[in-house]
Motif scaffolding. Structure first.
Motif, PDB file in Angstrom:
ATOM      1  N   ARG A  45     -30.570   4.118  -5.605  1.00  0.00           N
ATOM      2  CA  ARG A  45     -31.317   3.124  -6.375  1.00  0.00           C
ATOM      3  C   ARG A  45     -32.740   3.653  -6.498  1.00  0.00           C
ATOM      4  NH1 ARG A  45     -30.429  -2.171  -7.510  1.00  0.00           N
ATOM      5  NH2 ARG A  45     -28.698  -2.311  -6.058  1.00  0.00           N
ATOM      6  N   ASN A  46     -33.180   3.894  -7.723  1.00  0.00           N
ATOM      7  CA  ASN A  46     -34.494   4.496  -7.902  1.00  0.00           C
ATOM      8  C   ASN A  46     -35.573   3.407  -7.951  1.00  0.00           C
ATOM      9  OD1 ASN A  46     -34.556   3.443 -10.473  1.00  0.00           O
ATOM     10  ND2 ASN A  46     -34.140   5.387 -11.516  1.00  0.00           N
ATOM     11  N   PRO A  47     -36.855   3.791  -8.001  1.00  0.00           N
ATOM     12  CA  PRO A  47     -37.916   2.771  -7.960  1.00  0.00           C
ATOM     13  C   PRO A  47     -37.847   1.789  -9.118  1.00  0.00           C
ATOM     14  CG  PRO A  47     -38.827   4.931  -7.499  1.00  0.00           C
ATOM     15  CD  PRO A  47     -37.423   5.150  -7.924  1.00  0.00           C
ATOM     16  N   ARG A  48     -37.165   2.167 -10.202  1.00  0.00           N
ATOM     17  CA  ARG A  48     -37.021   1.211 -11.306  1.00  0.00           C
ATOM     18  C   ARG A  48     -35.756   0.360 -11.136  1.00  0.00           C
ATOM     19  NH1 ARG A  48     -39.275   5.321 -14.884  1.00  0.00           N
ATOM     20  NH2 ARG A  48     -37.248   5.916 -15.671  1.00  0.00           N
ATOM     21  N   HIS A  49     -35.176   0.461  -9.928  1.00  0.00           N
ATOM     22  CA  HIS A  49     -34.006  -0.328  -9.553  1.00  0.00           C
ATOM     23  C   HIS A  49     -32.763   0.032 -10.370  1.00  0.00           C
ATOM     24  CE1 HIS A  49     -36.665  -2.597  -7.016  1.00  0.00           C
ATOM     25  NE2 HIS A  49     -37.468  -2.790  -8.046  1.00  0.00           N
ATOM     26  N   GLU A  50     -32.732   1.241 -10.875  1.00  0.00           N
ATOM     27  CA  GLU A  50     -31.512   1.692 -11.569  1.00  0.00           C
ATOM     28  C   GLU A  50     -30.620   2.369 -10.529  1.00  0.00           C
ATOM     29  OE1 GLU A  50     -33.849   2.839 -15.724  1.00  0.00           O
ATOM     30  OE2 GLU A  50     -33.668   4.279 -14.090  1.00  0.00           O
ATOM     31  N   LEU A  51     -29.343   2.098 -10.610  1.00  0.00           N
ATOM     32  CA  LEU A  51     -28.401   2.730  -9.680  1.00  0.00           C
ATOM     33  C   LEU A  51     -27.827   3.976 -10.328  1.00  0.00           C
ATOM     34  CD1 LEU A  51     -26.294  -0.056  -7.960  1.00  0.00           C
ATOM     35  CD2 LEU A  51     -27.609   1.732  -6.858  1.00  0.00           C
ATOM     36  N   LEU A  52     -28.003   5.107  -9.683  1.00  0.00           N
ATOM     37  CA  LEU A  52     -27.560   6.370 -10.255  1.00  0.00           C
ATOM     38  C   LEU A  52     -26.667   7.095  -9.244  1.00  0.00           C
ATOM     39  CD1 LEU A  52     -31.091   7.338 -11.551  1.00  0.00           C
ATOM     40  CD2 LEU A  52     -29.194   6.595 -12.983  1.00  0.00           C
ATOM     41  N   ALA A  53     -25.702   7.820  -9.769  1.00  0.00           N
ATOM     42  CA  ALA A  53     -24.757   8.508  -8.895  1.00  0.00           C
ATOM     43  C   ALA A  53     -25.381   9.781  -8.333  1.00  0.00           C
ATOM     44  CB  ALA A  53     -23.496   8.861  -9.675  1.00  0.00           C
ATOM     45  N   VAL A  54     -24.946  10.162  -7.148  1.00  0.00           N
ATOM     46  CA  VAL A  54     -25.414  11.429  -6.575  1.00  0.00           C
ATOM     47  C   VAL A  54     -24.391  12.506  -6.904  1.00  0.00           C
ATOM     48  CG1 VAL A  54     -26.622  10.285  -4.691  1.00  0.00           C
ATOM     49  CG2 VAL A  54     -24.257  11.017  -4.371  1.00  0.00           C
ATOM     50  N   GLU A  55     -24.848  13.742  -6.773  1.00  0.00           N
ATOM     51  CA  GLU A  55     -23.925  14.856  -7.018  1.00  0.00           C
ATOM     52  C   GLU A  55     -23.447  15.374  -5.661  1.00  0.00           C
ATOM     53  OE1 GLU A  55     -24.122  19.352  -8.848  1.00  0.00           O
ATOM     54  OE2 GLU A  55     -25.642  17.890  -9.442  1.00  0.00           O
ATOM     55  N   VAL A  56     -22.155  15.473  -5.518  1.00  0.00           N
ATOM     56  CA  VAL A  56     -21.601  15.894  -4.226  1.00  0.00           C
ATOM     57  C   VAL A  56     -20.972  17.266  -4.378  1.00  0.00           C
ATOM     58  CG1 VAL A  56     -19.948  15.324  -2.415  1.00  0.00           C
ATOM     59  CG2 VAL A  56     -21.178  13.507  -3.594  1.00  0.00           C
ATOM     60  N   ARG A  57     -21.282  18.136  -3.391  1.00  0.00           N
ATOM     61  CA  ARG A  57     -20.728  19.495  -3.446  1.00  0.00           C
ATOM     62  C   ARG A  57     -20.208  19.855  -2.055  1.00  0.00           C
ATOM     63  NH1 ARG A  57     -24.986  23.442  -5.745  1.00  0.00           N
ATOM     64  NH2 ARG A  57     -25.956  22.703  -3.845  1.00  0.00           N
ATOM     65  N   ASP A  58     -18.986  20.327  -2.020  1.00  0.00           N
ATOM     66  CA  ASP A  58     -18.401  20.683  -0.711  1.00  0.00           C
ATOM     67  C   ASP A  58     -18.984  21.990  -0.221  1.00  0.00           C
ATOM     68  OD1 ASP A  58     -16.788  18.485  -0.389  1.00  0.00           O
ATOM     69  OD2 ASP A  58     -15.250  19.308  -1.723  1.00  0.00           O
ATOM     70  N   ARG A  59     -19.353  21.971   1.054  1.00  0.00           N
ATOM     71  CA  ARG A  59     -19.854  23.195   1.673  1.00  0.00           C
ATOM     72  C   ARG A  59     -19.167  23.322   3.031  1.00  0.00           C
ATOM     73  NH1 ARG A  59     -24.679  26.214   1.300  1.00  0.00           N
ATOM     74  NH2 ARG A  59     -25.567  24.802  -0.237  1.00  0.00           N
ATOM     75  N   GLY A  60     -18.124  24.087   3.059  1.00  0.00           N
ATOM     76  CA  GLY A  60     -17.344  24.236   4.284  1.00  0.00           C
ATOM     77  C   GLY A  60     -16.706  22.908   4.668  1.00  0.00           C
ATOM     78  N   ALA A  61     -16.845  22.563   5.925  1.00  0.00           N
ATOM     79  CA  ALA A  61     -16.228  21.334   6.411  1.00  0.00           C
ATOM     80  C   ALA A  61     -16.985  20.108   5.930  1.00  0.00           C
ATOM     81  CB  ALA A  61     -16.196  21.362   7.939  1.00  0.00           C
ATOM     82  N   LEU A  62     -18.272  20.310   5.586  1.00  0.00           N
ATOM     83  CA  LEU A  62     -19.088  19.175   5.179  1.00  0.00           C
ATOM     84  C   LEU A  62     -19.260  19.141   3.668  1.00  0.00           C
ATOM     85  CD1 LEU A  62     -21.914  19.470   7.820  1.00  0.00           C
ATOM     86  CD2 LEU A  62     -20.112  17.750   7.760  1.00  0.00           C
TER      87      LEU A  62
END
Lengths: 300, 711
Positions: free
Chosen positions: B589-606
């Motif tokens: 949720r950014n300061p303008r209260h917009e909800l935005l998706a994050v980018e997820v990238r696999d790195r090994g087990a995490l």
């Protein structure tokens, strides 16, 4: 008379062939214009009668004849004329020039004027002589008052062909020596010559107690220089050629020309010479008037 | 086309031709003509030359006017009446938020940009690039719809970022070359920079000579392709103050003690400011205020001691309001407040008696007051065999003391822990197998690197003392002028020689013989630290010295500070973290209260999540899906390099930034109301000037012809 052609106008005159006819038309036209007959004698001895024409002085009407015939006749007197006129006609090559603005060349105009004068003078029972000249005297006709003398004068004028350079000074000196009888000297010329020499020559006439009338005959183009296009001006009287743009030189030329005219005028005035400038597109009565004015002065 | 310039010889030829096409005439008064010619030949010749020159010039100018496009290619001019690509570079850095009147510079720039579009000819194409850090291409392919393009301009928001002119120019060049390729009918290109010409951005100071060189090269290449115009929206007398720093003096905020919150307020103006109000807001509520006097072009530091009454995520804000640039009057701090700081101590040499175990001194040093206060540090001691069973993520720091060796699994566990922002502290001792450490933890076997240094042989037993290396490292900084703390009088009898890893590893404390005593490094998002000697008294007397407690506290603070640091970043820099299986579906949720998706990238087990859209300063909240756990707060602040509003003058722009580059520059705020593109357009009107000159020359020729003809 109003509808008849004006023969004093050089444009009209140009359509008339023959110098004699031209002379008569000029004089009669002139007479009709001033309504005053120039034909009056000045001697005492009666010579012949002449029919009256309007404008004649009534003092010379022969009332006896009127009593007998019921017609008006004037008495004319035969006597030695007391006036001699010498016409000096310039026939040099420069007189040949005729621009598009003028109906006659300077020489033709001068001839008409000279012929008219001769006609008028002879009509008045005065004597008239003629000299044509360029750098030398081409013809010299002794003065005479005989009416048949006119033909001879006209013949000499018609025969004269312009071809040489002018040298007015020496010519005038020569003529001044040769014209023994004092009278009126009428110079018809463009005077394109050395002014000092010219004036010196004219002065010589004055010295011989001649009345001198200078009729300077000029083409309108020479006074106005109205040319526009690049032109090769070919000098007459063996002078060189000039290729130029006339517009760029107009003012300078006019100044030079005016300087020349001023010198001529001044020379004449200083020697009490009558000077008249005549353009070849101008009426011919100027020539006659100037002569008559001079003559009247002389008679008084 | 320029070949037609040969036509300028026409008057000369006509003149010569006329002289050949004269008419002939006999002339009697030749003598006077000759006299006139003799006196005026020189004048006539000069007049003819003047007329000839004027006529030649008339034809030459007409040809140049017709050939204007060709002239332009020669770099002599620019031309109009052809379809033009207008590239608008809109400065969206936060200094454009300066609002001296009812409109900010950015709003003004938007208006002027719209006006440029309005004044363009039909068929012109428009593109839009934002000058910021990082820059953005908003419209990259020419738009031929002025109305839609203007709507796009109006939709732009001021970014809270600084400026990266070089990167922006690179984008501009890309857009220009792409347009050249794809839209050959747009025969002409114009680039308009609508900017406040902030000095920091346009003339990178001092050591950035390389960046300036890059700016010059790019600008030169752009100027070869397009006509440049700068519409200068800056004002010379711009006052500004900014909160340039905001931090907690103690890296770890806990409930058991006050946290000192420090803020630096800088006055960028030339006038001092007296009694500037500075407010502290915690969770949006005012928690403190103070007044400071700010010298001209100077700064002041304010401190707010604050005791948190609840643990968890806290968003703090410092506010110093009262100037026309509002954006940098705030600074935020995301501070997770711990009820307890959990520290895992791995004991490599268990023993029976009191203070016989390796970790005994350490646990006391970590929690000297644990009995009489809620919260605080809670150390937990385990044996090395238990390490693999623990979920390390729940600990703020892990101290590994005299652990003999590590397995590959343990090494991976520690690596993941670092990636989660954890802090590792290695104490050595007589059990340590240097080869195993180097192989498993120092990257010798191609595995992950966890240690900041390689281990060498054991130093000969002797009495060694510390060299604080001028207290440069933050770890030992607090000991400056604190000789009674006993750091320098501590004795070390045994240690293992360390070779710091080349690169970011730093020697925080050394022995007087020059060997490193403590080596620290930020690794994989966490922090790793190695102490060359033991945590107990077997190799050193330090644990019984007064300096031991503060040293251990500093080690803990420094190691655990990584998590705090990753919570606080600058505009334009991405937020990142390790995504838990639940966290993969998290939103920001950014300061303008917009909800935005994050980018997820696999790195090994995490799996790592990143969020790059930090274009606005303020507090960002990472909200796990389903609200299973409280949101993690992140503070994104402006880079206050942009706060210095000193503008670049036109002369400096011409001499320092764009030497030898032709550009139009408009400065007057009022004049811009008329026609923002006027100066550039005027360059386009060369043909008008040429034809005006032709008209003037024609009048001149007529007059001269008449004048010369009447002389």
């Amino acid at each position: 008379m109003e509808n008849s052609p004006n023969y004093l106008d050089p444009r009209t005159l140009a359509s008339v062939q023959g110098l004699e006819l031209r002379a008569r038309l000029i004089v009669e036209g002139y007479v009709a214009g001033v309504h005053k007959s120039p034909y009056h004698g000045f001697s005492i001895e009666f010579a012949e009668h002449r029919e009256y024409v309007p404008g004649d002085d009534l003092r010379h009407v022969d009332w006896k004849v009127f009593g007998k015939t019921d017609k008006f006749y004037l008495k004319q007197y035969e006597d030695e004329t007391n006036l001699v006129c010498h016409l000096l006609l310039d026939t040099s090559e420069s007189m040949r020039y005729q621009s598009a603005l003028a109906p006659l060349s300077k020489l033709e105009y001068a001839k008409c004027a000279a012929a008219a004068l001769a006609y008028l003078i002879l009509q008045q029972q005065d004597s008239v002589g003629l000299a044509t000249f360029d750098r030398e005297i081409r013809a010299l006709v002794r003065p005479s008052s005989h009416s048949a003398h006119l033909k001879q004068l006209l013949h000499v004028m018609e025969e004269s062909v312009p071809q040489r350079k002018t040298a007015t000074g020496p010519i005038f000196h020569d003529l001044a020596e040769r014209l023994k009888k004092r009278g009126v000297v009428v110079v018809l010329s463009d005077l394109f010559d050395n002014v000092a020499s010219l004036v010196a020559g004219l002065k010589h006439f004055r010295h011989r107690r001649h009345e001198v009338i200078v009729l300077q005959i000029l083409d309108p183009a020479e006074l106005e220089f109205p040319f526009e296009r690049t032109t090769l001006f070919k000098g007459l009287e063996q002078l060189p050629e000039v290729l130029t743009d006339p517009r760029s030189l107009r003012q300078a030329y006019l100044a030079e020309f005016e300087k020349f005219l001023a010198a001529v005028r001044s020379g004449c005035r200083n020697n009490r010479i009558d000077y008249v400038q005549i353009r070849t597109d101008q009426s011919l009565d100027v020539a006659l008037s100037s002569y008559l004015a001079s003559r009247m002065t002389r008679m008084q | 086309m320029l070949g037609w310039l040969a036509a300028a010889a026409a008057p000369l030829l006509i003149h010569l031709w006329n002289r050949r096409r004269y008419r002939e005439m006999e002339w009697a008064a030749i003598e006077y003509l000759l006299a006139a010619l003799r006196k005026n030949a020189r004048r006539v010749q000069i007049e003819q030359w003047i007329l000839l020159a004027v006529r030649t010039l008339v034809i030459a100018l007409v040809v140049l006017a017709l050939a204007e496009p060709f002239v332009e290619r020669l770099g002599l001019s620019a031309t109009g009446n052809q379809r033009t690509h207008k590239l608008l570079v809109l400065d969206a850095s936060f200094s454009m938020g300066y609002k001296p009147t009812d409109k900010s510079r950015f709003e003004r720039a938007q208006e002027l940009a719209a006006q440029i579009v309005d004044e363009a000819s039909a068929g012109d194409g428009f593109t839009l690039v934002l000058l910021a850090n990082p820059p953005r291409v908003v419209v990259g392919s020419p738009s031929f719809e002025p109305r839609e393009f203007k709507a796009e301009i109006a939709n732009q928001h001021l970014l809270h970022a600084g400026s990266d002119l070089a990167a922006t120019l690179q984008l501009v060049e890309n857009v220009l070359s792409q347009t050249e390729r794809e839209h050959p009918r747009l025969a002409r290109q114009e680039v308009y920079f609508l900017s406040d010409l902030q000095r920091q951005a346009w003339l990178p100071a001092g050591g950035a000579a390389g960046q300036l060189g890059q700016i010059r090269q790019l600008s030169k290449r752009i100027a070869d392709r397009a006509a440049l115009a700068v519409i200068d929206l800056g004002q010379t007398d711009s006052d500004n103050l900014a909160v340039t720093r905001f931090r907690a003096a103690e890296p770890l905020a806990t409930l058991d003690r006050e946290t000192t919150l420090e803020a630096e307020i800088h006055n960028f103006g030339r006038q001092p400011r007296a009694r500037q109000l500075v407010e502290l807001l915690v969770g949006g509520n005012r928690a403190g205020e103070t007044y400071v006097d700010l010298p001209a072009e100077g700064s002041a530091i304010v401190s707010f001691p604050y005791r948190f009454d609840a643990g968890g995520e806290h968003a703090l804000e410092i506010l110093a309001a009262g100037d026309p640039l509002e954006i940098d009057n705030h600074r935020w701090l995301a501070l997770p407040v711990k009820e307890t700081i959990r520290v895992l101590c791995v004991n490599g040499k268990p023993a029976g008696g009191s203070f016989q175990q390796t970790t005994d001194y350490l646990t006391v040093a970590l929690a000297p007051r644990s009995g009489d206060a809620p919260g605080g540090v809670r150390p937990e001691v385990i044996t090395e065999s238990e390490l693999a069973e623990r979920e390390l993520a729940q600990y703020d720091a892990v101290f590994l003391c005299n652990v003999a060796q590590f397995t590959g699994d343990e090494a991976r566990l520690l690596e993941d822990y670092l990636r989660q922002g954890g802090g590792l502290v290695f104490f050595l001792g007589d059990q340590v197998q240097a080869d195993n450490y180097n192989r498993q933890l120092a990257g010798d076997a191609g595995g992950p690197r966890i240690l900041p240094a390689r281990l060498g042989e054991r130093a000969p037993q002797a009495q060694y003392r510390f060299d604080p290396l001028e207290y440069k490292h933050p770890l030992v900084g607090p000991f400056r002028n604190q000789e009674q703390a006993g750091l320098l009088t501590s004795l070390v009898t045994d240690y293992i020689r360390l070779t710091p890893h080349a690169g970011s590893a730093q020697v925080a404390l050394a022995f007087q013989n020059g060997d490193p005593a403590i080596v620290a490094e930020s690794l994989h998002g966490g922090r790793s630290l190695i102490v060359a000697t033991s945590a107990d008294t077997s190799w050193t007397t330090m644990p019984v010295w007064p300096s031991y407690v503060p040293v251990v506290q500093e080690l803990l603070a420094w190691c655990a500070g990584a998590r705090l640091q990753e919570r606080n970043t600058l505009v334009g820099q991405p937020l990142a973290g390790i995504a838990t299986p639940v966290g993969k579906a998290a939103m920001v949720r950014n300061p303008r209260h917009e909800l935005l998706a994050v980018e997820v990238r696999d790195r090994g087990a995490l799996a790592e999540w990143t969020f790059a859209e930090t274009f606005t300063s303020g507090v960002y909240a990472l909200e796990p899906a389903g609200a299973t756990s409280p949101a993690a707060l992140y503070a994104v602040n402006v880079d206050t390099a942009e706060s210095d509003l000193a503008p670049l003058t036109a002369a400096e722009l011409r001499s320092e930034v764009w030497p030898g580059i032709r550009f139009a520059h408009q400065t007057s705020w009022q004049n811009l109301d008329e026609h923002p593109a006027a100066e550039v357009t005027r360059q386009n009107k060369l043909h008008v000037w040429l034809l005006t000159a032709v008209l003037g020359l024609l009048f001149c020729e007529t007059f001269l012809g008449w004048r010369f003809g009447h002389r």
